[in-house]
Design an enzyme around this catalytic site. Structure first.
Site, PDB file in Angstrom:
ATOM      1  N   LYS A 196     -14.602   8.132  -4.734  1.00  0.00           N
ATOM      2  CA  LYS A 196     -15.911   8.445  -4.143  1.00  0.00           C
ATOM      3  C   LYS A 196     -16.440   9.763  -4.713  1.00  0.00           C
ATOM      4  CE  LYS A 196     -14.058   6.487   0.082  1.00  0.00           C
ATOM      5  NZ  LYS A 196     -13.385   6.886   1.343  1.00  0.00           N
ATOM      6  N   LYS A 248       0.353  14.515   0.707  1.00  0.00           N
ATOM      7  CA  LYS A 248      -0.972  14.800   0.151  1.00  0.00           C
ATOM      8  C   LYS A 248      -1.154  16.294  -0.150  1.00  0.00           C
ATOM      9  CE  LYS A 248      -3.234  10.850   2.466  1.00  0.00           C
ATOM     10  NZ  LYS A 248      -4.016  10.147   1.422  1.00  0.00           N
ATOM     11  N   THR A 291      -8.540   6.498  -2.676  1.00  0.00           N
ATOM     12  CA  THR A 291      -9.892   5.990  -2.911  1.00  0.00           C
ATOM     13  C   THR A 291     -10.913   7.115  -2.706  1.00  0.00           C
ATOM     14  OG1 THR A 291      -9.911   5.207  -0.616  1.00  0.00           O
ATOM     15  CG2 THR A 291      -9.504   3.561  -2.343  1.00  0.00           C
ATOM     16  N   HIS A 329       0.792  -1.233   0.000  1.00  0.00           N
ATOM     17  CA  HIS A 329       0.000   0.000   0.000  1.00  0.00           C
ATOM     18  C   HIS A 329       0.816   1.272   0.000  1.00  0.00           C
ATOM     19  CE1 HIS A 329      -4.176  -1.368   0.559  1.00  0.00           C
ATOM     20  NE2 HIS A 329      -3.617  -2.432   1.108  1.00  0.00           N
ATOM     21  N   LYS A 332      -8.976  14.029   3.730  1.00  0.00           N
ATOM     22  CA  LYS A 332      -8.107  12.860   3.752  1.00  0.00           C
ATOM     23  C   LYS A 332      -7.166  13.041   4.940  1.00  0.00           C
ATOM     24  CE  LYS A 332      -6.811  13.850  -0.539  1.00  0.00           C
ATOM     25  NZ  LYS A 332      -6.712  12.606  -1.272  1.00  0.00           N
ATOM     26  N   ARG A 333      -6.433  11.996   5.316  1.00  0.00           N
ATOM     27  CA  ARG A 333      -5.453  12.174   6.378  1.00  0.00           C
ATOM     28  C   ARG A 333      -4.519  13.337   6.037  1.00  0.00           C
ATOM     29  NH1 ARG A 333      -5.002   8.240  10.403  1.00  0.00           N
ATOM     30  NH2 ARG A 333      -3.348   9.601  11.148  1.00  0.00           N
TER      31      ARG A 333
HETATM   32  C1  PLP Z   1     -12.101   7.184   1.568  1.00  0.00           C
HETATM   33  C2  PLP Z   1     -11.603   7.591   2.885  1.00  0.00           C
HETATM   34  C3  PLP Z   1     -10.232   7.797   3.097  1.00  0.00           C
HETATM   35  C4  PLP Z   1      -9.207   7.700   1.989  1.00  0.00           C
HETATM   36  O1  PLP Z   1      -9.087   8.962   1.369  1.00  0.00           O
HETATM   37  P1  PLP Z   1      -7.862   9.295   0.400  1.00  0.00           P
HETATM   38  O2  PLP Z   1      -8.262  10.606  -0.193  1.00  0.00           O
HETATM   39  O3  PLP Z   1      -7.809   8.212  -0.627  1.00  0.00           O
HETATM   40  O4  PLP Z   1      -6.641   9.376   1.223  1.00  0.00           O
HETATM   41  C5  PLP Z   1      -9.812   8.173   4.362  1.00  0.00           C
HETATM   42  N1  PLP Z   1     -10.683   8.332   5.367  1.00  0.00           N
HETATM   43  C6  PLP Z   1     -12.009   8.163   5.196  1.00  0.00           C
HETATM   44  C7  PLP Z   1     -12.921   8.369   6.350  1.00  0.00           C
HETATM   45  C8  PLP Z   1     -12.510   7.775   3.959  1.00  0.00           C
HETATM   46  O5  PLP Z   1     -13.831   7.579   3.810  1.00  0.00           O
END
Ligand code: PLP
Length: 837
Positions: A689, A583, A685, A386, A577-578
């Site tokens: 979404k 990022k 991911t 990952h 995101k984190r």
């Molecule tokens: C989808 C999701 C992530 C992943 O987000 P990235 O933008 O791909 O880092 C992290 N936290 C939550 C709560 C999510 O739903």
């Protein structure tokens, strides 16, 4: 020695009990707390009556009653699924993961079980709506971010594709910490998600498994001259399964997420202990139960935490013992069909201690010899990588393993010795290669390289997006790729369209269903048919009004959580995101400062009013990430308190980003920020979404963005910045000052930051951020990409000015998102890795 004997005897009888338990599972059911034959309505009403008589209108109790009623309703199907799978007619897959970021269960369960309408009806007679009850459920936040949420999406797709897959994880007493923001700073609070109980779980104490720790190993030679090893004087911990249902979408399958809770063996075995040992016994009990107390927030460097290793081994050992017991219950001790009927997928290296553990169990508990055990292990374990960040690769000190898991360390040494013979054969005389590829990293403090261990033992090693897999093969794992090219494959991540469209965006789901019927829910490629409606004026209006209504909903959340007023007529520009330097939330904040400066200077030419939202948690030990949160909050304060600025720009930091928040955020987003430094984000991911829900992406050529762009075309995507090759080329001679000199906008932004404009009362607090941007060793190359990002944002504004065209692009994004359904991803795991039907 007396202690040892007692333990050996105990273990034998444990195994017997467990085997019987597995057999009895085939005829009886442990999940008997409700009568599954009642309709939802009857059960629900009966349970509601019970709680309502105690406490009128307590939403929590109402939620608990509804959840119990829904669980009762699925017990029958759950049992049938297990009966079927226990016959072992098809391949069983175990998805091993230290994280499952499940979020809430109720809404998704109702959707999958097709009970939403019935539930609305059942609730009619009470003064409460379903929405309110759903909000009462606490998120199961047993994960940090993308990796944990991927595991949750995968479970949903496995069940919906009718695959016999069990998720194995840990039932953390405390999940991901709750984030508060005080004076702009992140404050962590414990997440006591189980405080009101968990109505979805079923505790199965009679399936308890024992996991050994510490002690030492001895060996003896049997009458045939074979050497055997025993691991003795261990301190054992019980692993008690707590099962959560994973319903497939309207297909009758209910899979299981089995979460292990650590409990002490011999609770208070007072007979064993004299006064002096009593307190030690209590302390040991505490130590045992600590194992599953808390989820580790993945810090910048989390290597070397002893408790974390204990968690990893606890999960691996309990799960593998469980898998072997189930196999043996049907096939006895004939392991010749084991790898034909089982696959174990390792979600990153976190459960990779499973490799030596499976070897140990097959040899020491089931009597196989090394070659038999290795044949089975190396044909049933598969590994998903990952991350490309070398600092994130797990390493464990040999010293720690020797103390905690002595038998496991012996086996790791043996695996390594045998594998290095292959390496020596492939690269004769190349000692550097041996050292570079060894599972043991030598040095002052030798370490075990867990990723290498996973690669050596796995028959499949996959990356999570095309670019990521390419980079694994050419970079991080190139030596291994040369040795075993056949092991490497790509499986681009995906997200489940049930939670991330059907459930979270009912307005859009209904609009789509009115045009296409509802079979897109299980075949997302059907969304391409939406492309036929991009010139249908009525459809465009409906699409716009869905987005608008979703924005109204999100604006309410932002008002409540951030005290910032978001206007749904403005563009919603979102990055959640984190928080991590790679990022590049910082790049986003610098752009907000740039817009702020333009507005204050009266230069609003071509600008589109926008509301910028940033959300995400920083690891508690990651100082720079926490500074970035503080900067976002301080900039937001200046932006939102200037009436000259707010007609054009508003900015909020949303605290405590989690799955439930994302369910409100992604349906309401116009612009999705996916702006990582190219080559650093394995897949992402969140990007998927947003795309599914009709957001346009501004992004770099990184992770799965590359494939999203491929699907939707560059007319419908705002691409900018260096690509992965350019980033790695530039690394050796990167000069941020050159970029700063060439960009008046960036220069101006940095000047304002340096002036202390955003931290008048806290001088100096952003110095480390400024220094990072100007550092020639800035891996994230903020300065290099700033201007390209700024220009791309101007293109976004120009595009947004034409609402009709923007809406067409939005539709094309949803229409092109089919490839990013986790159904698609899981079908590929099924066909190429698991060979499951
Ligand atoms: C989808 C999701 C992530 C992943 O987000 P990235 O933008 O791909 O880092 C992290 N936290 C939550 C709560 C999510 O739903």
């Amino acid at each position: 020695m007396t202690v040892t004997k007692r333990k050996t005897r105990e273990k034998k009888s444990d195994t017997k009990v467990s085997k019987q338990a597995v057999k009895s599972e085939a005829v009886s059911n442990d999940h008997q707390d409700c009568d599954p034959c009642d309709s939802l309505d009857a059960t629900f009403k009966r349970q509601l009556q019970g709680v309502l008589s105690r406490d009128e209108n307590a939403t929590n109790d109402m939620y608990g009653a509804l959840a119990s009623a829904v669980k009762a309703n699925l017990l029958q199907q759950w049992r049938e699924t297990r009966l079927k799978d226990n016959q072992y007619q098809q391949k069983q897959v175990a998805y091993l993961s230290l994280e499952f970021l499940m979020g809430r269960t109720l809404g998704n369960a109702l959707l999958s079980l097709d009970l939403t309408t019935e539930t609305h009806e059942a609730l009619n007679s009470y003064a409460v709506d379903l929405e309110t009850l759903q909000e009462a459920e606490l998120d199961a936040g047993l994960g940090n971010g993308g990796l944990g949420r991927l595991a949750a999406c995968f479970l949903d797709s496995c069940a919906s594709l009718d695959l016999a897959v069990v998720g194995y994880g840990i039932r953390y007493e405390y999940g991901m910490f709750k984030q508060k923001v005080v004076d702009g700073y992140q404050i962590e609070q414990p997440d006591r998600w189980l405080r009101e109980g968990n109505p979805w779980e079923v505790r199965l104490a009679n399936h308890t498994i024992t996991v050994p720790f510490f002690g030492h190993t001895e060996s003896y030679v049997d009458l045939q001259g074979h050497r055997h090893y025993v691991w003795i004087d261990t301190q054992d911990v019980n692993a008690v399964p707590h099962d959560m249902p994973v319903p497939g979408y309207k297909n009758g399958r209910i899979n299981t997420l089995r979460l292990w809770k650590a409990e002490a063996t011999d609770d208070f075995d007072l007979a064993e202990f004299n006064d002096g040992d009593y307190t030690e016994a209590v302390a040991r009990k505490n130590m045992a139960e600590q194992i599953t107390m808390v989820l580790y927030p993945n810090d910048a460097s989390e290597n070397g935490k002893e408790l974390r290793l204990r968690q990893q081994y606890f999960l691996s050992s309990a799960s593998l013992q469980d898998i072997l017991l189930r196999y043996v219950a049907v096939h006895g001790s004939d392991f010749s069909r084991f790898s034909e009927l089982n696959a174990m997928q390792l979600n990153d290296t976190h459960p990779s201690i499973s490799v030596p553990e499976l070897m140990r169990l097959l040899m020491d508990s089931y009597g196989l010899d090394w070659d038999q055990a290795w044949e089975i292990t190396s044909s049933s374990v598969a590994y998903t990588n990952h991350t490309l960040l070398p600092e994130a690769l797990e390493r464990w000190p040999v010293r720690m393993l020797k103390h905690m898991l002595p038998r496991i360390l012996d086996i790791i040494y043996e695996i390594n010795a045998r594998y290095l013979e292959d390496v020596a054969h492939h690269w004769p005389g190349d000692n550097d290669k041996l050292a570079a590829m060894s599972v043991i990293e030598e040095g002052h403090e030798p370490h075990v390289r867990m990723a290498y261990l996973a690669i050596v033992a796995s028959f499949s090693v996959n990356g999570v997006a095309g670019l990521h897999t390419q980079l694994l093969k050419s970079g991080l794992f190139n030596d291994f790729y040369q040795l075993w090219p056949h092991k490497f494959n790509n499986k681009t991540n995906g997200v489940t369209p049930r939670r991330w469209l059907a459930h979270c965006n009912p307005r859009l789901a209904q609009l789509i269903t009115r045009r296409l019927g509802d079979s897109w829910v299980t075949d997302l490629t059907q969304l391409t048919a939406l492309n036929a409606f991009t010139d249908d004026k009525a459809f465009l209006k409906q699409w716009q009004s869905v987005k608008f209504d979703n924005k109204v909903d999100l604006a309410k959340l932002v008002a409540a959580e951030c005290e910032v007023e978001f206007d749904p007529k403005m563009m919603f520009d979102v990055q959640v995101k984190r928080i991590h330097e790679y990022k590049r939330q910082l790049l986003n904040i610098l752009h907000v400062i740039h817009l702020y400066q333009r507005i204050v200077a009266g230069d609003t030419q071509g600008m589109q009013p926008r509301c910028v939202l940033i959300g995400g948690k920083a690891a508690p030990g990651y100082a720079m990430a926490k500074q970035i949160i503080k900067l976002a909050n301080n900039v937001a304060h200046m932006v939102n308190s200037d009436p000259v600025v707010t007609p054009y720009l508003r900015f909020a930091f949303l605290p405590n980003y989690n799955v439930s928040a994302m369910e409100k955020i992604c349906p309401a987003t116009d612009l999705s920020e996916q702006i990582s430094t190219a080559g650093k984000e394995a897949s992402g991911t969140g990007n998927m979404k947003f795309m599914m829900n009709g957001a346009l992406t501004i992004g770099t050529l990184d992770g799965a963005n590359v494939e999203m762009l491929e699907e939707v075309g560059d007319d419908n995507f705002f691409l900018f910045g260096l690509n992965a090759d350019e980033v790695s080329q530039l690394k050796s001679h990167y000069n941020p000052h050159q970029y700063i000199q060439q960009s008046p906008a960036l220069k101006h932004v940095l000047e304002m930051l340096k002036s202390g404009h955003f931290n008048l009362v806290e001088p100096g607090i952003f110095d480390s951020i400024i220094a990072a941007i100007e550092d020639p060793y800035d891996q994230w190359m903020i300065a290099a990409d700033f201007d390209a990002y700024r220009v791309a944002q101007e293109n976004v504004a120009a595009a947004y000015a034409n609402q009709e065209h923007w809406t067409q692009m939005s539709i094309r994004n949803t229409a092109s998102s089919g490839r990013f359904s986790s159904d698609n991803t899981i079908s590929a795991y099924r066909d190429d890795i698991w060979f499951a039907k």
